[in-house]
Write a protein that holds these residues in place. Structure first.
Motif, PDB file in Angstrom:
ATOM      1  N   ALA A  19       8.090   1.588 -16.375  1.00  0.00           N
ATOM      2  CA  ALA A  19       8.296   0.345 -15.623  1.00  0.00           C
ATOM      3  C   ALA A  19       7.886   0.509 -14.168  1.00  0.00           C
ATOM      4  O   ALA A  19       7.255  -0.378 -13.583  1.00  0.00           O
ATOM      5  N   VAL A  20       8.225   1.648 -13.578  1.00  0.00           N
ATOM      6  CA  VAL A  20       7.838   1.898 -12.183  1.00  0.00           C
ATOM      7  C   VAL A  20       6.317   1.963 -12.063  1.00  0.00           C
ATOM      8  O   VAL A  20       5.726   1.396 -11.141  1.00  0.00           O
ATOM      9  N   LEU A  21       5.672   2.647 -12.996  1.00  0.00           N
ATOM     10  CA  LEU A  21       4.208   2.743 -12.949  1.00  0.00           C
ATOM     11  C   LEU A  21       3.550   1.373 -13.145  1.00  0.00           C
ATOM     12  O   LEU A  21       2.561   1.059 -12.482  1.00  0.00           O
ATOM     13  N   ALA A  22       4.105   0.552 -14.028  1.00  0.00           N
ATOM     14  CA  ALA A  22       3.546  -0.789 -14.240  1.00  0.00           C
ATOM     15  C   ALA A  22       3.709  -1.657 -12.998  1.00  0.00           C
ATOM     16  O   ALA A  22       2.776  -2.349 -12.580  1.00  0.00           O
ATOM     17  N   GLY A  23       4.882  -1.614 -12.391  1.00  0.00           N
ATOM     18  CA  GLY A  23       5.103  -2.398 -11.168  1.00  0.00           C
ATOM     19  C   GLY A  23       4.255  -1.907 -10.018  1.00  0.00           C
ATOM     20  O   GLY A  23       3.696  -2.691  -9.253  1.00  0.00           O
ATOM     21  N   GLY A  24       4.147  -0.590  -9.879  1.00  0.00           N
ATOM     22  CA  GLY A  24       3.310  -0.022  -8.816  1.00  0.00           C
ATOM     23  C   GLY A  24       1.855  -0.362  -9.006  1.00  0.00           C
ATOM     24  O   GLY A  24       1.150  -0.676  -8.042  1.00  0.00           O
ATOM     25  N   ASN A  25       1.399  -0.316 -10.246  1.00  0.00           N
ATOM     26  CA  ASN A  25       0.010  -0.673 -10.518  1.00  0.00           C
ATOM     27  C   ASN A  25      -0.239  -2.149 -10.218  1.00  0.00           C
ATOM     28  O   ASN A  25      -1.284  -2.500  -9.668  1.00  0.00           O
ATOM     29  N   GLY A  26       0.715  -2.986 -10.556  1.00  0.00           N
ATOM     30  CA  GLY A  26       0.574  -4.406 -10.227  1.00  0.00           C
ATOM     31  C   GLY A  26       0.468  -4.632  -8.731  1.00  0.00           C
ATOM     32  O   GLY A  26      -0.288  -5.480  -8.265  1.00  0.00           O
ATOM     33  N   HIS A  27       1.210  -3.850  -7.957  1.00  0.00           N
ATOM     34  CA  HIS A  27       1.155  -3.977  -6.503  1.00  0.00           C
ATOM     35  C   HIS A  27      -0.177  -3.454  -5.958  1.00  0.00           C
ATOM     36  O   HIS A  27      -0.746  -4.038  -5.042  1.00  0.00           O
ATOM     37  N   LEU A  28      -0.669  -2.361  -6.521  1.00  0.00           N
ATOM     38  CA  LEU A  28      -1.937  -1.807  -6.043  1.00  0.00           C
ATOM     39  C   LEU A  28      -3.125  -2.699  -6.404  1.00  0.00           C
ATOM     40  O   LEU A  28      -4.073  -2.819  -5.630  1.00  0.00           O
ATOM     41  N   GLU A  29      -3.067  -3.320  -7.567  1.00  0.00           N
ATOM     42  CA  GLU A  29      -4.173  -4.162  -8.019  1.00  0.00           C
ATOM     43  C   GLU A  29      -4.205  -5.496  -7.279  1.00  0.00           C
ATOM     44  O   GLU A  29      -5.269  -6.059  -7.078  1.00  0.00           O
ATOM     45  N   ALA A  30      -3.048  -6.007  -6.914  1.00  0.00           N
ATOM     46  CA  ALA A  30      -2.995  -7.310  -6.253  1.00  0.00           C
ATOM     47  C   ALA A  30      -1.936  -7.286  -5.161  1.00  0.00           C
ATOM     48  O   ALA A  30      -0.857  -7.860  -5.319  1.00  0.00           O
ATOM     49  N   PRO A  31      -2.196  -6.614  -4.023  1.00  0.00           N
ATOM     50  CA  PRO A  31      -1.177  -6.567  -2.969  1.00  0.00           C
ATOM     51  C   PRO A  31      -0.862  -7.945  -2.398  1.00  0.00           C
ATOM     52  O   PRO A  31       0.244  -8.193  -1.946  1.00  0.00           O
ATOM     53  N   ASP A  32      -1.827  -8.851  -2.409  1.00  0.00           N
ATOM     54  CA  ASP A  32      -1.613 -10.233  -1.955  1.00  0.00           C
ATOM     55  C   ASP A  32      -2.032 -11.181  -3.073  1.00  0.00           C
ATOM     56  O   ASP A  32      -3.138 -11.734  -3.060  1.00  0.00           O
ATOM     57  N   THR A  40       2.854 -15.368  -6.769  1.00  0.00           N
ATOM     58  CA  THR A  40       3.633 -14.496  -5.890  1.00  0.00           C
ATOM     59  C   THR A  40       5.036 -14.244  -6.440  1.00  0.00           C
ATOM     60  O   THR A  40       5.501 -13.097  -6.448  1.00  0.00           O
ATOM     61  N   ALA A  41       5.709 -15.270  -6.910  1.00  0.00           N
ATOM     62  CA  ALA A  41       7.076 -15.101  -7.422  1.00  0.00           C
ATOM     63  C   ALA A  41       7.087 -14.193  -8.646  1.00  0.00           C
ATOM     64  O   ALA A  41       7.960 -13.324  -8.777  1.00  0.00           O
ATOM     65  N   ILE A  42       6.122 -14.360  -9.531  1.00  0.00           N
ATOM     66  CA  ILE A  42       6.042 -13.513 -10.727  1.00  0.00           C
ATOM     67  C   ILE A  42       5.773 -12.073 -10.322  1.00  0.00           C
ATOM     68  O   ILE A  42       6.375 -11.131 -10.860  1.00  0.00           O
ATOM     69  N   HIS A  43       4.882 -11.878  -9.383  1.00  0.00           N
ATOM     70  CA  HIS A  43       4.539 -10.533  -8.919  1.00  0.00           C
ATOM     71  C   HIS A  43       5.754  -9.839  -8.313  1.00  0.00           C
ATOM     72  O   HIS A  43       6.054  -8.688  -8.644  1.00  0.00           O
ATOM     73  N   HIS A  44       6.486 -10.535  -7.457  1.00  0.00           N
ATOM     74  CA  HIS A  44       7.664  -9.942  -6.836  1.00  0.00           C
ATOM     75  C   HIS A  44       8.754  -9.654  -7.877  1.00  0.00           C
ATOM     76  O   HIS A  44       9.448  -8.635  -7.785  1.00  0.00           O
ATOM     77  N   ALA A  45       8.893 -10.520  -8.864  1.00  0.00           N
ATOM     78  CA  ALA A  45       9.872 -10.281  -9.923  1.00  0.00           C
ATOM     79  C   ALA A  45       9.499  -9.043 -10.734  1.00  0.00           C
ATOM     80  O   ALA A  45      10.367  -8.231 -11.072  1.00  0.00           O
TER      81      ALA A  45
END
Length: 71
Positions: free
Chosen positions: A37-50, A56-61
């Motif tokens: 889960a941490v790797l998936a969330g981190g990858n989501g942040h790296l792929e789309a920081p903005d 945005t709400a889905i990404h932050h969740a």
């Protein structure tokens, strides 16, 4: 392929568990779920920081759930 071999080897190592060792095995498996889960969330942040405004709400969740499940 290397990850499959490492995972298979660790699975074979931990597969032979007596019933009294089951709580430790379940805790180990839950740790792997938290790591995923941490790797998936981190990858989501790296792929789309903005991310786009409508995502945005889905990404932050996703990042929040991934970071809170690792605790």
């Amino acid at each position: 392929m290397a990850a499959v071999l490492v995972g298979g080897a660790s699975g074979l190592w931990r597969a032979r568990v007596e019933m009294t060792g089951m709580p430790e095995l379940i805790a180990l498996l839950h740790s792997f779920v938290g790591l995923a889960a941490v790797l998936a969330g981190g990858n989501g942040h790296l792929e789309a920081p903005d991310p786009p405004a409508n995502l945005t709400a889905i990404h932050h969740a996703e990042v929040f759930i991934a970071s809170s499940s690792a605790r």
